[in-house]
Scaffold this motif. Structure first.
Motif, PDB file in Angstrom:
ATOM      1  N   GLY A   1       0.756  -1.316  -0.025  1.00 45.40           N
ATOM      2  CA  GLY A   1      -0.059   0.038   0.094  1.00 45.40           C
ATOM      3  C   GLY A   1       0.991   1.295  -0.123  1.00 45.40           C
ATOM      4  O   GLY A   1       0.237   2.247   0.180  1.00 45.40           O
ATOM      5  N   PHE A   2       2.225   1.307  -0.350  1.00 49.47           N
ATOM      6  CA  PHE A   2       3.036   2.638  -0.368  1.00 49.47           C
ATOM      7  C   PHE A   2       2.473   3.369  -1.534  1.00 49.47           C
ATOM      8  O   PHE A   2       2.299   4.592  -1.010  1.00 49.47           O
ATOM      9  N   SER A   3       2.457   2.865  -2.735  1.00 51.89           N
ATOM     10  CA  SER A   3       2.212   3.761  -3.607  1.00 51.89           C
ATOM     11  C   SER A   3       0.882   4.339  -3.698  1.00 51.89           C
ATOM     12  O   SER A   3       0.304   5.421  -4.129  1.00 51.89           O
ATOM     13  N   ALA A   4       0.043   3.310  -3.185  1.00 53.09           N
ATOM     14  CA  ALA A   4      -1.393   3.785  -3.195  1.00 53.09           C
ATOM     15  C   ALA A   4      -1.529   4.986  -2.233  1.00 53.09           C
ATOM     16  O   ALA A   4      -2.229   6.004  -2.328  1.00 53.09           O
ATOM     17  N   GLN A   5      -0.858   5.035  -1.052  1.00 54.32           N
ATOM     18  CA  GLN A   5      -0.845   6.005  -0.171  1.00 54.32           C
ATOM     19  C   GLN A   5      -0.267   7.503  -0.731  1.00 54.32           C
ATOM     20  O   GLN A   5      -0.588   8.582  -0.663  1.00 54.32           O
ATOM     21  N   LEU A   6       0.824   7.030  -1.393  1.00 56.02           N
ATOM     22  CA  LEU A   6       1.735   8.016  -1.870  1.00 56.02           C
ATOM     23  C   LEU A   6       0.901   8.843  -2.955  1.00 56.02           C
ATOM     24  O   LEU A   6       0.638  10.232  -2.839  1.00 56.02           O
ATOM     25  N   MET A   7      -0.102   8.221  -3.670  1.00 60.10           N
ATOM     26  CA  MET A   7      -0.762   9.190  -4.951  1.00 60.10           C
ATOM     27  C   MET A   7      -2.021   9.660  -3.990  1.00 60.10           C
ATOM     28  O   MET A   7      -2.206  10.559  -4.504  1.00 60.10           O
ATOM     29  N   ALA A   8      -2.523   9.089  -3.079  1.00 57.36           N
ATOM     30  CA  ALA A   8      -3.696   9.734  -2.469  1.00 57.36           C
ATOM     31  C   ALA A   8      -3.132  11.083  -1.538  1.00 57.36           C
ATOM     32  O   ALA A   8      -3.636  12.144  -1.630  1.00 57.36           O
ATOM     33  N   SER A   9      -1.724  11.018  -1.188  1.00 56.81           N
ATOM     34  CA  SER A   9      -1.206  12.125  -0.363  1.00 56.81           C
ATOM     35  C   SER A   9      -0.893  13.154  -1.308  1.00 56.81           C
ATOM     36  O   SER A   9      -0.934  14.268  -0.656  1.00 56.81           O
ATOM     37  N   VAL A  10      -0.827  13.194  -2.522  1.00 57.65           N
ATOM     38  CA  VAL A  10      -0.541  14.215  -3.347  1.00 57.65           C
ATOM     39  C   VAL A  10      -1.625  14.685  -4.128  1.00 57.65           C
ATOM     40  O   VAL A  10      -1.714  15.329  -5.369  1.00 57.65           O
ATOM     41  N   SER A  11      -2.852  14.112  -3.994  1.00 60.03           N
ATOM     42  CA  SER A  11      -3.881  14.523  -4.834  1.00 60.03           C
ATOM     43  C   SER A  11      -5.283  14.526  -3.686  1.00 60.03           C
ATOM     44  O   SER A  11      -5.267  14.188  -2.773  1.00 60.03           O
ATOM     45  N   ASP A  12      -6.590  14.668  -4.445  1.00 64.82           N
ATOM     46  CA  ASP A  12      -7.662  14.679  -3.771  1.00 64.82           C
ATOM     47  C   ASP A  12      -8.562  13.390  -4.346  1.00 64.82           C
ATOM     48  O   ASP A  12      -9.623  13.340  -4.060  1.00 64.82           O
ATOM     49  N   ALA A  13      -7.650  12.820  -4.948  1.00 66.13           N
ATOM     50  CA  ALA A  13      -8.329  11.487  -5.815  1.00 66.13           C
ATOM     51  C   ALA A  13      -8.724  10.356  -5.020  1.00 66.13           C
ATOM     52  O   ALA A  13      -8.151  10.152  -3.843  1.00 66.13           O
ATOM     53  N   HIS A  14      -9.736   9.516  -5.345  1.00 70.64           N
ATOM     54  CA  HIS A  14      -9.996   8.289  -4.719  1.00 70.64           C
ATOM     55  C   HIS A  14      -8.884   7.126  -5.517  1.00 70.64           C
ATOM     56  O   HIS A  14      -9.064   7.166  -6.791  1.00 70.64           O
ATOM     57  N   VAL A  15      -8.401   6.479  -4.688  1.00 73.61           N
ATOM     58  CA  VAL A  15      -7.416   5.596  -5.387  1.00 73.61           C
ATOM     59  C   VAL A  15      -8.180   3.985  -4.979  1.00 73.61           C
ATOM     60  O   VAL A  15      -8.281   3.507  -4.113  1.00 73.61           O
ATOM     61  N   THR A  16      -8.145   3.465  -6.345  1.00 74.54           N
ATOM     62  CA  THR A  16      -8.791   1.893  -6.118  1.00 74.54           C
ATOM     63  C   THR A  16      -7.539   1.193  -6.596  1.00 74.54           C
ATOM     64  O   THR A  16      -6.936   1.280  -7.410  1.00 74.54           O
ATOM     65  N   THR A  17      -7.131   0.246  -5.601  1.00 77.23           N
ATOM     66  CA  THR A  17      -5.699  -0.617  -5.788  1.00 77.23           C
ATOM     67  C   THR A  17      -6.013  -2.140  -5.922  1.00 77.23           C
ATOM     68  O   THR A  17      -7.010  -2.361  -4.799  1.00 77.23           O
ATOM     69  N   ILE A  18      -5.431  -2.813  -6.634  1.00 78.08           N
ATOM     70  CA  ILE A  18      -5.818  -4.387  -6.523  1.00 78.08           C
ATOM     71  C   ILE A  18      -4.564  -5.132  -6.195  1.00 78.08           C
ATOM     72  O   ILE A  18      -3.337  -4.744  -6.719  1.00 78.08           O
ATOM     73  N   GLU A  19      -4.788  -6.172  -5.514  1.00 74.64           N
ATOM     74  CA  GLU A  19      -3.460  -7.035  -5.023  1.00 74.64           C
ATOM     75  C   GLU A  19      -4.232  -8.248  -4.821  1.00 74.64           C
ATOM     76  O   GLU A  19      -5.154  -8.701  -4.558  1.00 74.64           O
ATOM     77  N   LYS A  20      -3.227  -9.426  -5.264  1.00 75.83           N
ATOM     78  CA  LYS A  20      -3.802 -10.706  -5.257  1.00 75.83           C
ATOM     79  C   LYS A  20      -3.058 -11.747  -4.285  1.00 75.83           C
ATOM     80  O   LYS A  20      -3.511 -12.908  -3.743  1.00 75.83           O
ATOM     81  N   VAL A  21      -1.799 -11.266  -3.607  1.00 77.20           N
ATOM     82  CA  VAL A  21      -1.160 -12.227  -2.627  1.00 77.20           C
ATOM     83  C   VAL A  21      -1.567 -12.038  -1.431  1.00 77.20           C
ATOM     84  O   VAL A  21      -1.127 -10.668  -0.673  1.00 77.20           O
ATOM     85  N   GLU A  22      -1.833 -13.030  -0.701  1.00 76.59           N
ATOM     86  CA  GLU A  22      -2.605 -12.870   0.620  1.00 76.59           C
ATOM     87  C   GLU A  22      -1.594 -12.313   1.763  1.00 76.59           C
ATOM     88  O   GLU A  22      -1.776 -11.415   2.655  1.00 76.59           O
ATOM     89  N   MET A  23      -0.229 -12.481   1.630  1.00 76.28           N
ATOM     90  CA  MET A  23       0.871 -12.150   2.491  1.00 76.28           C
ATOM     91  C   MET A  23       1.012 -10.368   2.317  1.00 76.28           C
ATOM     92  O   MET A  23       0.923  -9.704   3.157  1.00 76.28           O
ATOM     93  N   ARG A  24       0.761  -9.986   1.070  1.00 72.56           N
ATOM     94  CA  ARG A  24       0.774  -8.519   0.813  1.00 72.56           C
ATOM     95  C   ARG A  24      -0.590  -7.882   1.529  1.00 72.56           C
ATOM     96  O   ARG A  24      -0.300  -6.802   1.880  1.00 72.56           O
ATOM     97  N   LEU A  25      -1.626  -8.523   1.031  1.00 74.49           N
ATOM     98  CA  LEU A  25      -2.918  -8.075   1.338  1.00 74.49           C
ATOM     99  C   LEU A  25      -2.945  -7.597   2.851  1.00 74.49           C
ATOM    100  O   LEU A  25      -3.582  -6.836   3.286  1.00 74.49           O
ATOM    101  N   LYS A  26      -2.402  -8.585   3.575  1.00 75.73           N
ATOM    102  CA  LYS A  26      -2.522  -8.534   5.029  1.00 75.73           C
ATOM    103  C   LYS A  26      -1.903  -7.020   5.625  1.00 75.73           C
ATOM    104  O   LYS A  26      -2.444  -6.493   6.484  1.00 75.73           O
ATOM    105  N   GLU A  27      -0.615  -7.090   5.024  1.00 73.96           N
ATOM    106  CA  GLU A  27       0.054  -5.686   5.408  1.00 73.96           C
ATOM    107  C   GLU A  27      -0.702  -4.418   4.751  1.00 73.96           C
ATOM    108  O   GLU A  27      -0.799  -3.525   5.468  1.00 73.96           O
ATOM    109  N   ALA A  28      -1.244  -4.738   3.579  1.00 73.79           N
ATOM    110  CA  ALA A  28      -2.013  -3.701   2.842  1.00 73.79           C
ATOM    111  C   ALA A  28      -3.137  -3.104   3.564  1.00 73.79           C
ATOM    112  O   ALA A  28      -3.476  -1.958   3.925  1.00 73.79           O
ATOM    113  N   ARG A  29      -3.827  -4.103   4.171  1.00 75.26           N
ATOM    114  CA  ARG A  29      -5.086  -3.791   4.861  1.00 75.26           C
ATOM    115  C   ARG A  29      -4.867  -2.983   6.165  1.00 75.26           C
ATOM    116  O   ARG A  29      -5.286  -2.016   6.148  1.00 75.26           O
ATOM    117  N   LYS A  30      -3.707  -3.555   6.875  1.00 75.25           N
ATOM    118  CA  LYS A  30      -3.380  -2.559   8.086  1.00 75.25           C
ATOM    119  C   LYS A  30      -2.915  -1.466   7.820  1.00 75.25           C
ATOM    120  O   LYS A  30      -3.513  -0.346   8.232  1.00 75.25           O
TER     121      LYS A  30
END
Ligand SMILES: C[S@@+](CC[C@H](N)C(=O)[O-])C[C@H]1O[C@@H](n2cnc3c(N)ncnc32)[C@H](O)[C@@H]1O
Length: 211
Positions: free
Chosen positions: A65-94
């Motif tokens: 979730g690094f770049s998703a937050q980076l993009m949200a932090s420099v805009s007013d945009a809504h960011v929809t981001t897709i991930e498929k690997v559970e190990m990554r998803l666990k961290e991204a959710r948190k």
């Protein structure tokens, strides 16, 4: 590294500081070998977002979730981001749940090739940063979901520069990825539907505008 490491280091030393929550995540990624967008590519991505002022960003490849937050932090945009690997998803959710910009990020879980089928869009900015061998397969979905004038930023397109060399100079297992990436780059630079430029920034970035 495609450009001289010293040049890169110098450019990166001029970068503005990241907010503390992103700084921490960048350090975590480095320590845990999570591949996230490189500093010089971050700067270009943020510049493009500040310039374009998108309202709906699509990211393929969340990792933690690094770049998703980076993009949200420099805009007013809504960011929809897709991930498929559970190990990554666990961290991204948190990370997204704890993020000051997390209320503008939607994490979609699953294989992008599958979940994109149900997406309606439109998106005015797309950041493609997932499995390099699949970029060409993502493209029909991306083209359908991007509105006219939307910007597509694709990362890691030059594979440390090795993509430009002889196919025999790379490991056999990388040859298929290289062949697919070359097909992807040929397509986005030759289709009438996109205006594309390829830059040796970071691991290579392609910038395409939908015509
Ligand atoms: C380079 S990392 C993304 C880094 C992230 N964009 C950042 O800079 O913070 C690529 C991610 O894409 C994910 N990925 C690869 N293929 C995917 C697919 N078909 N659908 C969803 N996620 C995918 C991988 O699991 C990996 O976490």
């Amino acid at each position: 590294m495609i450009t001289d490491p010293g040049v890169n280091e110098y450019i990166n030393s001029l970068s503005a500081d990241l907010p503390e929550y992103l700084d921490r995540l960048e350090v975590y990624a480095e320590e845990h070998h999570v591949p996230i967008i490189r500093k010089e590519a971050q700067n270009l991505l943020c510049f493009l977002i500040r310039e374009k002022k998108p309202s709906n960003i699509l990211e393929i490849g969340t990792a933690i979730g690094f770049s998703a937050q980076l993009m949200a932090s420099v805009s007013d945009a809504h960011v929809t981001t897709i991930e498929k690997v559970e190990m990554r998803l666990k961290e991204a959710r948190k990370n997204i749940a704890q993020s000051p910009v997390g209320d503008r990020i939607t994490l979609v879980e699953g294989d992008a090739l599958k979940v994109l089928e149900d997406f309606k869009g439109p998106f005015d900015f797309v950041f493609l940063d997932a499995a390099k061998g699949q970029y060409l397969n993502f493209l029909p979905h991306i083209m359908r979901l991007m509105e006219k004038g939307a910007l597509l930023v694709t990362d890691n397109v030059l594979q440390e520069g090795s993509l430009a060399g002889s196919k025999f100079a790379v490991e056999r297992r990388d040859r298929t990825i290289h062949m697919r990436m070359r097909e992807f780059l040929y397509h986005i630079t030759h289709t009438d539907e996109l205006d594309t430029v390829i830059l040796p920034v970071g691991d290579g970035m392609a910038l395409s505008r939908k015509l």
